[in-house]
Design a protein around this motif. Structure first.
Motif, short mmCIF file in Angstrom:
data_model
loop_
_atom_site.label_atom_id
_atom_site.label_comp_id
_atom_site.label_asym_id
_atom_site.label_seq_id
_atom_site.Cartn_x
_atom_site.Cartn_y
_atom_site.Cartn_z
N MET A 275 83.29 -21.14 57.64
CA MET A 275 83.68 -20.85 59.27
C MET A 275 84.12 -22.37 59.83
N ALA A 276 83.53 -23.40 59.32
CA ALA A 276 83.96 -24.72 59.82
C ALA A 276 85.53 -24.87 59.71
N HIS A 277 86.03 -24.33 58.85
CA HIS A 277 87.50 -24.40 58.39
C HIS A 277 88.33 -23.72 59.29
N ALA A 278 89.48 -24.24 59.82
CA ALA A 278 90.07 -23.38 60.81
C ALA A 278 90.67 -22.23 60.40
N SER A 279 91.27 -22.28 58.91
CA SER A 279 91.79 -20.99 58.31
C SER A 279 90.70 -19.88 58.32
N VAL A 280 89.55 -20.11 58.00
CA VAL A 280 88.46 -19.11 58.09
C VAL A 280 88.27 -18.55 59.53
N HIS A 281 87.98 -19.61 60.04
CA HIS A 281 88.04 -19.15 61.75
C HIS A 281 88.83 -18.31 62.25
N ALA A 282 90.15 -18.66 61.92
CA ALA A 282 91.32 -17.80 62.46
C ALA A 282 91.11 -16.24 61.55
N ALA A 283 91.04 -16.19 60.43
CA ALA A 283 90.78 -15.20 59.63
C ALA A 283 89.83 -14.35 60.22
N SER A 284 88.71 -14.98 60.51
CA SER A 284 87.59 -14.07 61.29
C SER A 284 87.83 -13.57 62.61
N ILE A 285 88.69 -14.39 63.31
CA ILE A 285 89.00 -13.76 64.41
C ILE A 285 90.14 -12.51 64.25
N ALA A 286 90.99 -12.98 63.54
CA ALA A 286 91.71 -11.50 63.15
C ALA A 286 91.05 -10.17 62.54
N ARG A 287 89.79 -10.46 61.91
CA ARG A 287 89.15 -9.40 61.44
C ARG A 287 88.24 -8.88 62.80
N LEU A 288 87.64 -9.49 63.60
CA LEU A 288 87.23 -9.09 64.86
C LEU A 288 87.90 -8.45 65.78
N CYS A 289 89.38 -8.68 65.66
CA CYS A 289 90.27 -8.14 66.44
C CYS A 289 90.64 -6.68 65.89
N GLY A 290 90.08 -6.43 64.53
CA GLY A 290 90.54 -5.07 63.95
C GLY A 290 91.75 -5.00 63.21
N THR A 291 92.45 -6.08 62.85
CA THR A 291 93.53 -6.07 62.27
C THR A 291 93.51 -5.53 60.76
N SER A 292 94.55 -5.48 60.23
CA SER A 292 94.53 -4.94 58.87
C SER A 292 94.16 -6.04 57.90
N THR A 293 93.76 -5.46 56.73
CA THR A 293 93.40 -6.54 55.60
C THR A 293 94.77 -7.40 55.07
N THR A 294 95.95 -6.93 55.35
CA THR A 294 96.99 -7.69 54.82
C THR A 294 97.27 -8.84 56.08
N SER A 295 97.07 -8.47 57.15
CA SER A 295 96.85 -9.47 58.14
C SER A 295 95.75 -10.48 58.26
N ILE A 296 94.84 -10.17 57.73
CA ILE A 296 93.50 -11.10 57.58
C ILE A 296 93.98 -12.00 56.46
N LEU A 297 94.39 -11.67 55.27
CA LEU A 297 94.91 -12.47 54.13
C LEU A 297 96.21 -13.39 54.62
N GLY A 298 96.84 -12.80 55.32
CA GLY A 298 98.07 -13.56 55.80
C GLY A 298 97.67 -14.82 56.76
#
Length: 171
Positions: free
Chosen positions: A30-53
């Motif tokens: 989570m300390a990496h910005a990439s993981v942090h951003a993907a986690s925020i995307a997950r919290l927002c309920g976005t699709s798996t495709t979007s989380i991966l993107g």
């Protein structure tokens, strides 16, 4: 991965060494910005495709910054003229210990990476190893780094519950 980036199959030793490099590159948190951003995307309920993107874009940017920070080392690796660049030598004990673990893992593969004897930082050691494996172009290095880290970044991100903002660490 090697075949897709280089166009040829690696030797068994290079293949084993690349596996070591990818394993050492894989951990992100989570300390990496990439993981942090993907986690925020997950919290927002976005699709798996979007989380991966989101994770992939963040990881690609992170890889680009890493390569920019090591431009002098990458240039030196192309010529190997003169001494190993001093600014990429490990200075703290944790960095030295990580590079030592990498050196021992690579030694078990039978693959030769003489630059590891210069006691490089962990990141510099990994770039030296990737270069010795044959990944010398920036696009090859970026692709290898992202490929190694994407599964870990995705796995970390999807552990978050959708719309669980109250549980999100916001310090």
């Amino acid at each position: 991965l090697f075949l897709s980036l280089i166009g040829d199959l690696p030797t068994p030793e290079a293949s084993a060494a690349l596996r070591v490099a990818l394993a050492f590159l894989a951990p992100v948190s989570m300390a990496h910005a990439s993981v942090h951003a993907a986690s925020i995307a997950r919290l927002c309920g976005t699709s798996t495709t979007s989380i991966l993107g989101v994770a992939a874009i963040g990881l690609a940017e992170q890889a680009g910054v890493l390569l920019d920070e090591h431009a002098e080392l990458l240039a030196w690796l192309e010529t190997a003229e003169g001494a190993f660049p001093k600014r990429f030598e490990a200075v703290d004990e944790a960095d030295r210990a990580s590079t030592d673990r990498l050196r021992k893992a690579v030694a078990q593969t039978g693959f030769s990476v003489p630059e590891l004897a210069a006691n490089p930082t962990r990141d510099a050691a990994l770039l030296c190893l990737l270069h010795r494996c044959g990944l010398k172009q920036r696009k090859q290095l970026e692709a290898a780094i992202v490929s190694a880290r994407l599964p870990t970044a995705f796995a970390e991100a999807v552990t978050k519950r959708v719309v669980a903002f109250a549980l999100y660490p916001t310090n």
